[in-house]
Design a protein around this motif. Structure first.
Motif, mmCIF file in Angstrom:
data_model
loop_
_atom_site.group_PDB
_atom_site.id
_atom_site.type_symbol
_atom_site.label_atom_id
_atom_site.label_comp_id
_atom_site.label_asym_id
_atom_site.label_seq_id
_atom_site.Cartn_x
_atom_site.Cartn_y
_atom_site.Cartn_z
ATOM 1 N N ASN A 164 2.234 3.810 -1.997
ATOM 2 C CA ASN A 164 2.215 2.349 -1.999
ATOM 3 C C ASN A 164 3.317 1.868 -2.944
ATOM 4 N N TYR A 199 -2.271 -7.691 6.698
ATOM 5 C CA TYR A 199 -2.163 -7.764 5.239
ATOM 6 C C TYR A 199 -3.539 -7.545 4.618
ATOM 7 N N GLN A 206 1.634 -3.734 4.105
ATOM 8 C CA GLN A 206 1.873 -4.411 2.834
ATOM 9 C C GLN A 206 0.560 -4.916 2.248
ATOM 10 N N LEU A 227 3.278 -6.565 -5.099
ATOM 11 C CA LEU A 227 3.342 -6.444 -3.648
ATOM 12 C C LEU A 227 3.822 -5.029 -3.360
ATOM 13 N N ARG A 228 3.053 -4.298 -2.545
ATOM 14 C CA ARG A 228 3.377 -2.893 -2.254
ATOM 15 C C ARG A 228 3.577 -2.705 -0.748
ATOM 16 N N GLU A 229 4.375 -1.723 -0.395
ATOM 17 C CA GLU A 229 4.557 -1.350 1.003
ATOM 18 C C GLU A 229 4.357 0.156 1.140
#
Length: 396
Positions: free
Chosen positions: A377, A258, A279, A369-371
């Motif tokens: 992203n 992370y 993430q 919150l990004r993935e």
């Protein structure tokens, strides 16, 4: 008759003098209004953070271009210095722009150590400074000043949000790793604050000198420690290499990684397979559902043949903030008090989502919150809304 002429002559002389003063004042005022706003861009154009400096510059100039090349009716003239992300050269470089080029406003920079020196020069010369990236907590903490504004973040903000997210995922033991400089150390502290508040424990804090990218000894130790997760702060080319090395060491699938969003912003292409699924938390993300972001992304892509990232957004918003101040002063840069008050009260319609400024002149903003999915992203949540930095030590 002699007395009358004597009385009239002084009055005529006074009138002529007043007319001359008014004429000179009017000409000076007209020249002030007609001359360009002198903007000093002190950003990296070489080294690890070169791409970040380019994106900030592109974003700033894009907003100016959208206003017909003007801000509040004034043309904009740019003066640039490559700060090389080198704190030892920062004071000299800032002085070049302030004293040699006589800029009206300083815009910079990426590296927190460089920004701290810039803030000192700006304060000593009472020059307006807009920080479009460097997240050093001190800038809107102990070093806060009426003339200093930031359109990005504090290192604490996205890191604090990730501390909350990591704990909510059920992780109890975490190892941290960062470059040993202000941005990285403060990010770790922000993460640690939130993670420990939620019952987590930092089992080891690792650091290496900036911009060293020899990560292997740390990866070996992480494998031996077997934490539940790892939190890191890296950006630019070093971030891409770390992600690739972490993946190559076989850790990605066994120990979740992370980070604050700078790990993956502008670096996913260079990461390749190693970046997929990572993430991160940040104040900007791909896939935000707002009209401003859609228009910005389209305009940026058309202008630069590139997709924008968080750095471009921060540069764009630096120009938006400056325009808000100048508009209140009808373009008169000398009305500094008016400009400052307008900037303090501004509500910026940003691609990241609308934000305001705290009393310390730092954005109060949502953290996403990004993935990493398909080279983007992607936003998958908003763990903290309207997050304000605590601005510890600000006396303004």
């Amino acid at each position: 008759m002699i007395q009358l002429k004597g009385a009239v002559a002084p009055r005529r002389a006074l009138a002529a003098g007043a007319l001359l003063v008014a004429s000179v004042f009017g000409a000076t005022s007209a020249m002030a209004q007609g001359s360009p706003i002198r903007v000093g861009l002190m950003l990296p154009s070489t080294g690890t953070y070169a791409a970040l400096g380019t994106a900030i510059t592109n974003g700033f100039k894009l907003h100016v271009a959208e206003q017909g090349g003007k801000l509040a009716g004034r043309n904009v003239e740019y003066f640039t210095v490559d700060d090389e992300s080198d704190p030892s050269k920062a004071t000299e470089n800032a002085n070049k722009l302030v004293k040699r080029d006589k800029v009206d406003v300083l815009v910079g920079t990426v590296h927190s150590g460089v920004a701290l020196a810039m803030a000192k020069v700006a304060r000593e010369n009472k020059t307006l400074l807009i920080v479009p990236n460097a997240g050093a907590d001190e800038l809107t903490g102990p070093l806060c000043a009426p003339t200093l504004f930031r359109t990005s973040f504090t290192n604490w903000q996205p890191a604090y949000a990730m501390g909350k997210v990591t704990a909510q995922k059920g992780h109890k033991k975490v190892v941290t790793l960062t470059w040993k400089y202000a941005a990285g150390l403060q990010a770790v502290e922000g993460f640690k604050e939130a993670f420990e508040q939620s019952g987590g424990k930092i089992v080891k804090e690792m650091t290496l000198p900036f911009p060293n990218v020899e990560f292997q000894p740390f990866l070996t130790e992480i494998a031996a420690l077997k934490p539940d997760a790892v939190y890191v702060f890296f950006a630019g080319a070093g971030a891409a290499k770390f992600a690739r090395d972490y993946h190559a060491a076989g850790l990605k699938n066994s120990i979740p990684l992370y980070a604050s969003g700078f790990l993956t912003d502008g670096t996913l292409e260079a990461m390749g397979e190693a970046g997929k699924g990572l993430q991160t938390t940040l104040h900007y993300a791909d896939g935000l559902d707002n009209k401003k972001d859609a228009a910005f992304r389209l305009s940026y892509a058309k202008t630069y043949k590139l997709q924008p990232d968080v750095y471009a957004v921060q540069g764009y918003d630096a120009a938006q903030l400056l325009r808000a101040g100048l508009a209140a002063a009808n373009g008169d840069i000398s009305q500094k008090d008016v400009i400052i008050k307008a900037m303090e009260a501004a509500k910026i319609d940003s691609p990241r989502g609308t934000f305001t400024l705290s009393k310390a002149h730092n954005p109060v903003q949502d953290i996403y919150l990004r993935e990493a999915q398909g080279g983007q992203n992607k936003v998958i949540g908003t763990p903290l809304k309207a997050l304000a930095d605590p601005a510890r030590g600000c006396k303004m």
